[in-house]
Design a protein around this motif. Structure first.
Motif, short mmCIF file in Angstrom:
data_model
loop_
_atom_site.label_atom_id
_atom_site.label_comp_id
_atom_site.label_asym_id
_atom_site.label_seq_id
_atom_site.Cartn_x
_atom_site.Cartn_y
_atom_site.Cartn_z
N ILE A 48 -13.12 -1.80 -9.41
CA ILE A 48 -12.47 -0.71 -8.69
C ILE A 48 -13.42 0.44 -8.39
N ASP A 49 -12.98 1.30 -7.49
CA ASP A 49 -13.66 2.56 -7.20
C ASP A 49 -13.33 3.55 -8.30
N GLU A 50 -14.33 4.21 -8.86
CA GLU A 50 -14.11 5.07 -10.01
C GLU A 50 -13.25 6.28 -9.69
N ALA A 51 -13.30 6.77 -8.47
CA ALA A 51 -12.56 7.99 -8.12
C ALA A 51 -11.09 7.71 -7.85
N THR A 52 -10.78 6.64 -7.14
CA THR A 52 -9.39 6.38 -6.73
C THR A 52 -8.68 5.35 -7.59
N PHE A 53 -9.42 4.58 -8.38
CA PHE A 53 -8.89 3.48 -9.20
C PHE A 53 -8.46 2.28 -8.36
N ASN A 54 -8.69 2.32 -7.06
CA ASN A 54 -8.31 1.21 -6.18
C ASN A 54 -9.48 0.25 -5.99
N LEU A 55 -9.18 -0.94 -5.46
CA LEU A 55 -10.21 -1.94 -5.21
C LEU A 55 -11.41 -1.34 -4.48
N ASP A 56 -12.60 -1.68 -4.95
CA ASP A 56 -13.83 -1.27 -4.29
C ASP A 56 -14.15 -2.31 -3.22
N PRO A 57 -14.09 -1.96 -1.94
CA PRO A 57 -14.34 -2.94 -0.88
C PRO A 57 -15.69 -3.64 -1.01
N ALA A 58 -16.69 -2.94 -1.50
CA ALA A 58 -18.00 -3.56 -1.67
C ALA A 58 -17.94 -4.68 -2.70
N GLN A 59 -17.16 -4.48 -3.74
CA GLN A 59 -17.01 -5.52 -4.75
C GLN A 59 -16.20 -6.70 -4.20
N ARG A 107 -17.49 -17.09 -3.03
CA ARG A 107 -16.39 -18.03 -3.19
C ARG A 107 -15.60 -18.11 -1.89
N LYS A 108 -14.96 -19.24 -1.66
CA LYS A 108 -14.07 -19.36 -0.51
C LYS A 108 -12.77 -18.65 -0.83
N VAL A 109 -12.47 -17.62 -0.05
CA VAL A 109 -11.32 -16.75 -0.33
C VAL A 109 -10.38 -16.76 0.87
N THR A 110 -9.08 -16.81 0.58
CA THR A 110 -8.05 -16.83 1.62
C THR A 110 -7.49 -15.45 1.92
N ALA A 111 -7.33 -14.65 0.86
CA ALA A 111 -6.65 -13.37 1.03
C ALA A 111 -7.18 -12.34 0.05
N VAL A 112 -6.89 -11.08 0.34
CA VAL A 112 -7.17 -9.98 -0.57
C VAL A 112 -5.87 -9.24 -0.81
N MET A 113 -5.65 -8.85 -2.06
CA MET A 113 -4.43 -8.12 -2.43
C MET A 113 -4.82 -6.75 -3.00
N GLY A 143 0.10 5.56 -6.14
CA GLY A 143 0.66 6.18 -4.95
C GLY A 143 -0.35 6.54 -3.90
N GLN A 144 -1.62 6.09 -4.06
CA GLN A 144 -2.66 6.35 -3.07
C GLN A 144 -3.15 5.02 -2.49
N CYS A 145 -3.17 4.92 -1.18
CA CYS A 145 -3.59 3.68 -0.54
C CYS A 145 -5.06 3.37 -0.81
N ALA A 146 -5.34 2.08 -0.94
CA ALA A 146 -6.71 1.62 -1.05
C ALA A 146 -7.45 1.89 0.26
N ASP A 147 -8.76 1.69 0.25
CA ASP A 147 -9.58 1.95 1.44
C ASP A 147 -9.32 0.85 2.47
N MET A 148 -8.30 1.06 3.29
CA MET A 148 -7.87 0.03 4.22
C MET A 148 -8.79 -0.07 5.43
N ASP A 149 -9.56 0.95 5.73
CA ASP A 149 -10.55 0.84 6.80
C ASP A 149 -11.56 -0.25 6.46
N ALA A 150 -12.12 -0.16 5.27
CA ALA A 150 -13.13 -1.12 4.85
C ALA A 150 -12.54 -2.51 4.63
N LEU A 151 -11.36 -2.57 4.05
CA LEU A 151 -10.75 -3.87 3.78
C LEU A 151 -10.33 -4.57 5.06
N ARG A 152 -9.80 -3.82 6.01
CA ARG A 152 -9.42 -4.45 7.28
C ARG A 152 -10.65 -4.87 8.08
#
Length: 389
Positions: free
Chosen positions: A118-129, A137-143, A149-158
């Motif tokens: 995760i990202d240390e500041a927001t506690f949400n998934l780190d897109p770089a990770q 690995r062969k990956v189908t989806a990201v969750m 109550g704070q959205c993950a970095d959807m710019d980077a994930l999208r």
């Protein structure tokens, strides 16, 4: 209103609850009881008209075409994955710092969870990770989980999804009404899952959940899967699940949906007040070495503060101190998912996700709900200042 207690003053013993359901109920009692009475009088207890009305209102609130009510937030995650036909042979990247249902829903679908730190500041998934895991690995989806109550970095994930073909399943269980660049949670991925567990910002009087999507086919498939795989009564196209949203819960949610935006605005006010009080108390640091670290809000995010979470390496001692002062607090979450006994088969070990592990040792959620009073906030901050001074 109580004055903040400073060092050397006698401690107040005013109790402050982590959450008080009774205060909200006092405000909505007449509307809720009338809604429940209407269900009982109409005798449509399973998928009654209240379910359809709530689904449409919730879809509108999230800015999507479809919302599909179901029995819980956990079931909503499974429905989302099943609708995307994610199962055996597929892998889904998600976070080790979340509630158990995030990973268990992937396992229930028959897919393989792959974890990223995760990202240390927001506690949400780190897109770089996420990108690093997806490159090996062969990956189908990201969750992504919109934690606290704070959205993950959807710019980077999208952006990552657009170049790799990943499907995005939002775990928005804690984020009803949250936004990312003005777009509501639930409209940021292919499909999203919400929980209406009683502690949530939009809450039922029991278990309840919902999925959202802009995709007509996904919505139709989730509607079918939640009712034993039936499109036509007693004709089962697939082996689905019994996960219908109870009509009584839909009636309660329909009432409370009309208040959720105001409640979220109030939560932001409370969070800002906490920030001011803590800074005035002189116990805030830029890192945990300097004092407590306050919640960080990404400027692109519209935070709804399902939880107000501070960080401190003295977390356990502070929690015990607050408990002795009759002040509520909670740890979300004390053990990352990769270290859970039941998930040993995933093959992870201590040290694999250091940012998540550090967060699990430091986070502490303080009382926050729309009816929390300012004098109660002052009591919380004064107690924490006494602990540090």
């Amino acid at each position: 209103m109580n004055q903040m207690v400073v060092a050397g003053e006698k401690a107040t013993l005013q109790s402050v609850p982590m959450l008080d359901f009774g205060r909200e109920y006092a405000e909505v009692r007449e509307e809720v009881l009338a809604a429940i009475e209407a269900v009982c009088a109409g005798q449509r207890f399973i998928l009654g008209p209240e379910v359809a009305r709530f689904e449409q209102a919730a879809a509108d609130a999230c800015g999507v075409a479809h919302a599909v009510g179901c029995a819980s937030g956990t079931d909503a995650l499974w429905l989302a994955l099943a609708a995307l036909e994610i199962g055996p042979g597929h892998a889904v990247v998600t976070t080790p710092f979340s509630f158990f249902a995030t990973v268990s829903s992937i396992l229930r679908a028959g897919a393989t969870p792959l974890l990223a730190d995760i990202d240390e500041a927001t506690f949400n998934l780190d897109p770089a990770q996420v990108k690093a895991v997806s490159s090996t690995r062969k990956v189908t989806a990201v969750m992504p989980v919109h934690l606290y109550g704070q959205c993950a970095d959807m710019d980077a994930l999208r952006s990552l999804a657009s170049t790799t073909g990943l499907r995005i399943v939002e775990d928005a269980a804690q984020a009803f009404g949250a936004t990312w660049n003005g777009v509501r949670a639930g409209a940021l991925g292919d499909v999203a899952a919400f929980s209406f567990y009683p502690t949530k910002n939009l809450s039922a009087y029991g278990d309840a959940g919902m999925t959202t999507t802009a995709d007509d086919a996904l919505a139709e498939r989730m509607t079918m899967l939640r009712a034993h795989g039936m499109r036509k009564r007693y004709f089962h196209d697939e082996v689905g699940w019994n996960s219908r949203l109870d009509t009584l819960q839909a009636a309660v949610l329909e009432v409370k949906l009309r208040r959720v935006d105001a409640g979220n605005a109030r939560r932001r006010e409370i969070a800002a007040k906490y920030d001011d009080l803590f800074r005035a108390a002189g116990i805030v640091g830029s890192s945990t070495a300097d004092g407590i670290v306050l919640p960080f809000t990404d400027p692109r995010a519209g935070h709804v503060f399902h939880q107000y979470v501070i960080r401190t390496p003295k977390r356990d001692a502070l929690k015990d101190f607050l408990t002795n002062q009759k002040i509520g607090s909670e740890i979300y979450y004390p053990l990352p998912l990769h270290l859970q006994e039941s998930l040993k088969s995933l093959g992870y070990k201590l040290g694999d996700f250091p940012v998540s592990e550090k967060a699990a040792n430091e986070v502490l959620a303080l009382p926050i709900f729309p009816e929390l009073r300012e004098d109660e906030q002052e009591t919380v901050v004064a107690a924490i200042r006494r602990f540090y001074r």
